[in-house]
Design a protein around this motif. Sequence first.
Motif, short mmCIF file in Angstrom:
data_model
loop_
_atom_site.label_atom_id
_atom_site.label_comp_id
_atom_site.label_asym_id
_atom_site.label_seq_id
_atom_site.Cartn_x
_atom_site.Cartn_y
_atom_site.Cartn_z
N ASP A 1 40.26 42.46 42.12
CA ASP A 1 41.22 42.18 41.35
C ASP A 1 40.55 41.79 39.87
O ASP A 1 39.67 40.75 40.15
CB ASP A 1 42.20 41.34 41.69
CG ASP A 1 43.55 41.23 40.90
OD1 ASP A 1 44.61 41.71 41.19
OD2 ASP A 1 43.25 40.58 39.56
N GLY A 2 40.90 42.31 38.93
CA GLY A 2 39.99 41.75 37.67
C GLY A 2 40.42 40.28 37.37
O GLY A 2 41.43 39.90 37.40
N LYS A 3 39.40 39.51 36.85
CA LYS A 3 39.59 38.31 36.68
C LYS A 3 40.13 38.07 35.27
O LYS A 3 39.34 38.45 34.49
CB LYS A 3 38.48 37.34 37.08
CG LYS A 3 38.63 35.96 36.85
CD LYS A 3 37.15 35.22 36.92
CE LYS A 3 37.19 33.72 36.37
NZ LYS A 3 36.72 33.89 34.96
N PHE B 1 42.25 39.35 33.42
CA PHE B 1 42.62 40.90 32.73
C PHE B 1 43.63 40.61 31.90
O PHE B 1 43.72 41.58 30.82
CB PHE B 1 42.43 42.09 33.79
CG PHE B 1 41.06 42.51 34.11
CD1 PHE B 1 40.00 41.72 34.31
CD2 PHE B 1 41.01 44.02 34.24
CE1 PHE B 1 38.88 42.24 34.47
CE2 PHE B 1 39.51 44.43 34.41
CZ PHE B 1 38.52 43.78 34.88
N ASP C 1 44.80 46.56 37.37
CA ASP C 1 43.38 46.05 37.49
C ASP C 1 42.82 45.67 38.97
O ASP C 1 41.92 45.04 39.03
CB ASP C 1 43.25 44.72 36.68
CG ASP C 1 43.82 43.49 37.10
OD1 ASP C 1 44.94 43.70 38.17
OD2 ASP C 1 43.45 42.15 36.93
MG LIG Z 1 43.75 40.44 37.67
#
Ligand SMILES: [Mg+2]
Length: 252
Positions: free
Chosen positions: A32-34, A36, A80
Amino acid sequence: MKFEEIEALMRKNESLSEQYVLPENFIMVRLDGKGFTKLTKEKLPLEKPFDKKFNQVMIDTTKHLFNIGFKVIYGYTQSDEISLLIHKDDHTFSRKIRKINSVLAGEASAFFSLQFQEICVFDCRTIAIPNQEMLLDYFCWRQEDSHRNSLSAYCYWTLRNNGSTAKQATEKIEKMSQADKHELLFQYGINYNALPSWQKRGVGIFNREVNKQGFNPVTQETVDCLRNELFVENELTIREDYRVFLNEILKS
Ligand SMILES: [Mg+2]
Ligand SMILES: Nc1nc2c(ncn2[C@@H]2O[C@H](COP(=O)(O)OP(=O)(O)O)[C@@H](O)[C@H]2O)c(=O)[nH]1
């Protein structure tokens, strides 16, 4: 303490804290995008709520993760996040969870960052999946999450584009049912059901056999051969049909 003793102690502490995905379990990973929300709002020039290039980079990143040594059966991306289903028998890094998480997070972050020329970071978690039913439930769950978030994101940006502040839009959406959200969009001329599938349901990626023509330099003849090719399914089915689709991929 001598160097050898220090080394033995360090290695013991390292190995005793190691965790493994148990045998016979599918290895599911989710990246998962940090941060985002901030990245997509402030740093990247993207369309809201959904951006074709952003989605394409998520797809390309997922494809990249098929090619780094794990036996990946199926990849799924929405918003994301990326889920990867890794084969039961995969023994990469002896199934050490720390290694799987760190290597996949590193590979995804590096690849994605290069595409946007910006530092973008993914986290990664590993989930052991003991049976096929649970695996199908997992992907249906992520797809439902995609659907809910996408409906809310459309409502949020519709309200923002029509004069609401971030706080007002968030508070209004929190109180609304799914039906209310559809209705709100309809009032602004958006038919949610007619929006592109990738925005609502996410995208699936898997290997499939395709017939290719090759050239045999010895016999100077063209020959038909079967090749594995990564295929991107932009029009995923839902619920029971999605389960049937996933079962077919698991068979091959
Ligand atoms: Mg994220
Ligand atoms: N503009 C834009 N934002 C996106 C797109 N896909 C995902 N996002 C954003 O990415 C964020 C992902 O949410 P989440 O993982 O919960 O938040 P995080 O903890 O800040 O990464 C949300 O704020 C989405 O709006 C896209 O295609 N375009």
